[in-house]
Motif scaffolding. Sequence first.
Motif, PDB file in Angstrom:
ATOM      1  N   LEU A  17     -60.283 -40.717 -34.873  1.00 23.06           N
ATOM      2  CA  LEU A  17     -60.732 -40.547 -33.487  1.00 23.06           C
ATOM      3  C   LEU A  17     -61.628 -41.688 -32.998  1.00 23.06           C
ATOM      4  O   LEU A  17     -61.992 -41.728 -31.828  1.00 23.06           O
ATOM      5  N   GLY A  18     -61.996 -42.582 -33.912  1.00 21.01           N
ATOM      6  CA  GLY A  18     -62.854 -43.699 -33.530  1.00 21.01           C
ATOM      7  C   GLY A  18     -64.297 -43.278 -33.301  1.00 21.01           C
ATOM      8  O   GLY A  18     -64.991 -43.889 -32.480  1.00 21.01           O
ATOM      9  N   ILE A  19     -64.752 -42.261 -33.992  1.00 22.80           N
ATOM     10  CA  ILE A  19     -66.143 -41.829 -33.909  1.00 22.80           C
ATOM     11  C   ILE A  19     -66.710 -41.774 -35.324  1.00 22.80           C
ATOM     12  O   ILE A  19     -65.969 -41.832 -36.309  1.00 22.80           O
ATOM     13  N   SER A  20     -68.022 -41.648 -35.435  1.00 20.71           N
ATOM     14  CA  SER A  20     -68.650 -41.641 -36.758  1.00 20.71           C
ATOM     15  C   SER A  20     -68.453 -40.299 -37.465  1.00 20.71           C
ATOM     16  O   SER A  20     -68.177 -39.276 -36.821  1.00 20.71           O
ATOM     17  N   ARG A  21     -68.622 -40.367 -38.761  1.00 22.15           N
ATOM     18  CA  ARG A  21     -68.551 -39.156 -39.587  1.00 22.15           C
ATOM     19  C   ARG A  21     -69.620 -38.167 -39.134  1.00 22.15           C
ATOM     20  O   ARG A  21     -69.377 -36.966 -39.067  1.00 22.15           O
ATOM     21  N   VAL A  22     -70.803 -38.655 -38.807  1.00 20.28           N
ATOM     22  CA  VAL A  22     -71.905 -37.807 -38.360  1.00 20.28           C
ATOM     23  C   VAL A  22     -71.553 -37.110 -37.042  1.00 20.28           C
ATOM     24  O   VAL A  22     -71.848 -35.928 -36.849  1.00 20.28           O
ATOM     25  N   ALA A  23     -70.875 -37.817 -36.159  1.00 16.02           N
ATOM     26  CA  ALA A  23     -70.465 -37.212 -34.887  1.00 16.02           C
ATOM     27  C   ALA A  23     -69.483 -36.074 -35.143  1.00 16.02           C
ATOM     28  O   ALA A  23     -69.570 -35.015 -34.501  1.00 16.02           O
ATOM     29  N   VAL A  24     -68.559 -36.275 -36.054  1.00 14.21           N
ATOM     30  CA  VAL A  24     -67.599 -35.218 -36.399  1.00 14.21           C
ATOM     31  C   VAL A  24     -68.350 -34.021 -36.959  1.00 14.21           C
ATOM     32  O   VAL A  24     -68.096 -32.874 -36.578  1.00 14.21           O
ATOM     33  N   TRP A  25     -69.307 -34.288 -37.842  1.00 16.04           N
ATOM     34  CA  TRP A  25     -70.087 -33.212 -38.444  1.00 16.04           C
ATOM     35  C   TRP A  25     -70.884 -32.474 -37.368  1.00 16.04           C
ATOM     36  O   TRP A  25     -70.942 -31.246 -37.365  1.00 16.04           O
ATOM     37  N   ASN A  26     -71.508 -33.211 -36.445  1.00 19.32           N
ATOM     38  CA  ASN A  26     -72.289 -32.588 -35.359  1.00 19.32           C
ATOM     39  C   ASN A  26     -71.411 -31.696 -34.487  1.00 19.32           C
ATOM     40  O   ASN A  26     -71.810 -30.587 -34.113  1.00 19.32           O
ATOM     41  N   ILE A  27     -70.234 -32.175 -34.169  1.00 16.57           N
ATOM     42  CA  ILE A  27     -69.318 -31.373 -33.342  1.00 16.57           C
ATOM     43  C   ILE A  27     -68.914 -30.103 -34.085  1.00 16.57           C
ATOM     44  O   ILE A  27     -68.916 -29.011 -33.520  1.00 16.57           O
ATOM     45  N   SER A  28     -68.603 -30.231 -35.375  1.00 16.69           N
ATOM     46  CA  SER A  28     -68.190 -29.044 -36.144  1.00 16.69           C
ATOM     47  C   SER A  28     -69.360 -28.085 -36.319  1.00 16.69           C
ATOM     48  O   SER A  28     -69.168 -26.867 -36.320  1.00 16.69           O
ATOM     49  N   THR A  29     -70.573 -28.603 -36.439  1.00 17.44           N
ATOM     50  CA  THR A  29     -71.744 -27.737 -36.547  1.00 17.44           C
ATOM     51  C   THR A  29     -71.983 -27.007 -35.241  1.00 17.44           C
ATOM     52  O   THR A  29     -72.355 -25.831 -35.239  1.00 17.44           O
ATOM     53  N   THR A  30     -71.722 -27.656 -34.136  1.00 16.73           N
ATOM     54  CA  THR A  30     -71.905 -27.045 -32.824  1.00 16.73           C
ATOM     55  C   THR A  30     -71.005 -25.832 -32.680  1.00 16.73           C
ATOM     56  O   THR A  30     -71.435 -24.763 -32.266  1.00 16.73           O
ATOM     57  N   TRP A  31     -69.698 -25.965 -33.020  1.00 15.66           N
ATOM     58  CA  TRP A  31     -68.840 -24.800 -32.854  1.00 15.66           C
ATOM     59  C   TRP A  31     -69.081 -23.759 -33.911  1.00 15.66           C
ATOM     60  O   TRP A  31     -68.874 -22.587 -33.681  1.00 15.66           O
ATOM     61  N   SER A  32     -69.583 -24.154 -35.073  1.00 13.39           N
ATOM     62  CA  SER A  32     -69.951 -23.139 -36.070  1.00 13.39           C
ATOM     63  C   SER A  32     -71.108 -22.303 -35.546  1.00 13.39           C
ATOM     64  O   SER A  32     -71.113 -21.087 -35.647  1.00 13.39           O
ATOM     65  N   PHE A  33     -72.099 -23.004 -34.937  1.00 14.11           N
ATOM     66  CA  PHE A  33     -73.255 -22.322 -34.364  1.00 14.11           C
ATOM     67  C   PHE A  33     -72.828 -21.425 -33.207  1.00 14.11           C
ATOM     68  O   PHE A  33     -73.220 -20.267 -33.118  1.00 14.11           O
ATOM     69  N   ARG A  34     -71.960 -21.931 -32.371  1.00 10.91           N
ATOM     70  CA  ARG A  34     -71.473 -21.176 -31.211  1.00 10.91           C
ATOM     71  C   ARG A  34     -70.684 -19.942 -31.662  1.00 10.91           C
ATOM     72  O   ARG A  34     -70.812 -18.863 -31.089  1.00 10.91           O
ATOM     73  N   LEU A  40     -63.548 -23.194 -27.760  1.00  9.72           N
ATOM     74  CA  LEU A  40     -63.810 -24.609 -28.042  1.00  9.72           C
ATOM     75  C   LEU A  40     -63.247 -25.513 -26.953  1.00  9.72           C
ATOM     76  O   LEU A  40     -62.225 -25.203 -26.332  1.00  9.72           O
ATOM     77  N   SER A  41     -63.923 -26.649 -26.786  1.00  7.25           N
ATOM     78  CA  SER A  41     -63.405 -27.660 -25.864  1.00  7.25           C
ATOM     79  C   SER A  41     -62.172 -28.294 -26.494  1.00  7.25           C
ATOM     80  O   SER A  41     -61.871 -28.072 -27.668  1.00  7.25           O
ATOM     81  N   GLU A  42     -61.488 -29.118 -25.719  1.00  2.53           N
ATOM     82  CA  GLU A  42     -60.270 -29.776 -26.206  1.00  2.53           C
ATOM     83  C   GLU A  42     -60.577 -30.643 -27.429  1.00  2.53           C
ATOM     84  O   GLU A  42     -59.853 -30.614 -28.424  1.00  2.53           O
ATOM     85  N   GLN A  43     -61.663 -31.439 -27.363  1.00  3.98           N
ATOM     86  CA  GLN A  43     -62.038 -32.311 -28.483  1.00  3.98           C
ATOM     87  C   GLN A  43     -62.436 -31.482 -29.704  1.00  3.98           C
ATOM     88  O   GLN A  43     -62.025 -31.792 -30.816  1.00  3.98           O
ATOM     89  N   GLU A  44     -63.215 -30.424 -29.504  1.00  3.74           N
ATOM     90  CA  GLU A  44     -63.631 -29.572 -30.618  1.00  3.74           C
ATOM     91  C   GLU A  44     -62.417 -28.907 -31.268  1.00  3.74           C
ATOM     92  O   GLU A  44     -62.330 -28.825 -32.491  1.00  3.74           O
ATOM     93  N   LEU A  45     -61.487 -28.466 -30.450  1.00  2.00           N
ATOM     94  CA  LEU A  45     -60.272 -27.839 -30.958  1.00  2.00           C
ATOM     95  C   LEU A  45     -59.449 -28.823 -31.773  1.00  2.00           C
ATOM     96  O   LEU A  45     -58.923 -28.485 -32.834  1.00  2.00           O
ATOM     97  N   HIS A  46     -59.374 -30.063 -31.309  1.00  2.00           N
ATOM     98  CA  HIS A  46     -58.629 -31.112 -32.014  1.00  2.00           C
ATOM     99  C   HIS A  46     -59.280 -31.386 -33.380  1.00  2.00           C
ATOM    100  O   HIS A  46     -58.590 -31.470 -34.398  1.00  2.00           O
ATOM    101  N   ILE A  47     -60.596 -31.491 -33.419  1.00  2.00           N
ATOM    102  CA  ILE A  47     -61.317 -31.721 -34.679  1.00  2.00           C
ATOM    103  C   ILE A  47     -61.162 -30.519 -35.606  1.00  2.00           C
ATOM    104  O   ILE A  47     -60.928 -30.672 -36.810  1.00  2.00           O
ATOM    105  N   PHE A  48     -61.280 -29.325 -35.043  1.00  2.27           N
ATOM    106  CA  PHE A  48     -61.088 -28.103 -35.829  1.00  2.27           C
ATOM    107  C   PHE A  48     -59.716 -28.108 -36.503  1.00  2.27           C
ATOM    108  O   PHE A  48     -59.589 -27.827 -37.690  1.00  2.27           O
TER     109      PHE A  48
END
Length: 160
Positions: A138-155, A113-121
């Motif tokens: 983090l100052g981002i939307s709930r959807v952005a958090v969900w998209n990032i978490s879906t990305t690493w789940s997929f990865r 995971l990237s640094e941001q993905e690791l932080h969210i994880f």
Amino acid sequence: MKKTEIDHLFRRYYVDMYRRARALLYDEQESEDVVSDIFENLLHADILPPADDERQLKGYLLAAVRNESLKRIRLKSNRERLLGLYAQEKDEDDAEDKEERLQQLLAITRQRLSEQELHIFHMRFIEGMSYDAIGTKLGISRVAVWNISTTWSFRACING
């Protein structure tokens, strides 16, 4: 003792004996088992006091119920203690296994995971924060958090 005598005693004292066992054991089936076991033992052994004194005979049978019920309570208590110790030991083993699996998962996530993905994880799964709370922090939307978490789940699924 003859079977006809046991049958007579069973019909005469079963209800009183069952009540005594039920009062001690609080379990219908186990109470029936106690009384049945006592009559089965009487069939195989000649241990009953003379039947000419009804009070003495009833006292003997009720004492046998009390003794057998207390014996079962002791055995159950020991069994429950052993089961409790087993469950405690199993929980400790499970806790060790969970900790080991968590450490393995964290090692894999750090590699992939990237640094941001690791932080969210970390916030999501270690701290137990919601998507909304993470987004706010983090100052981002709930959807952005969900998209990032879906990305690493997929990865993680692709990379095994």
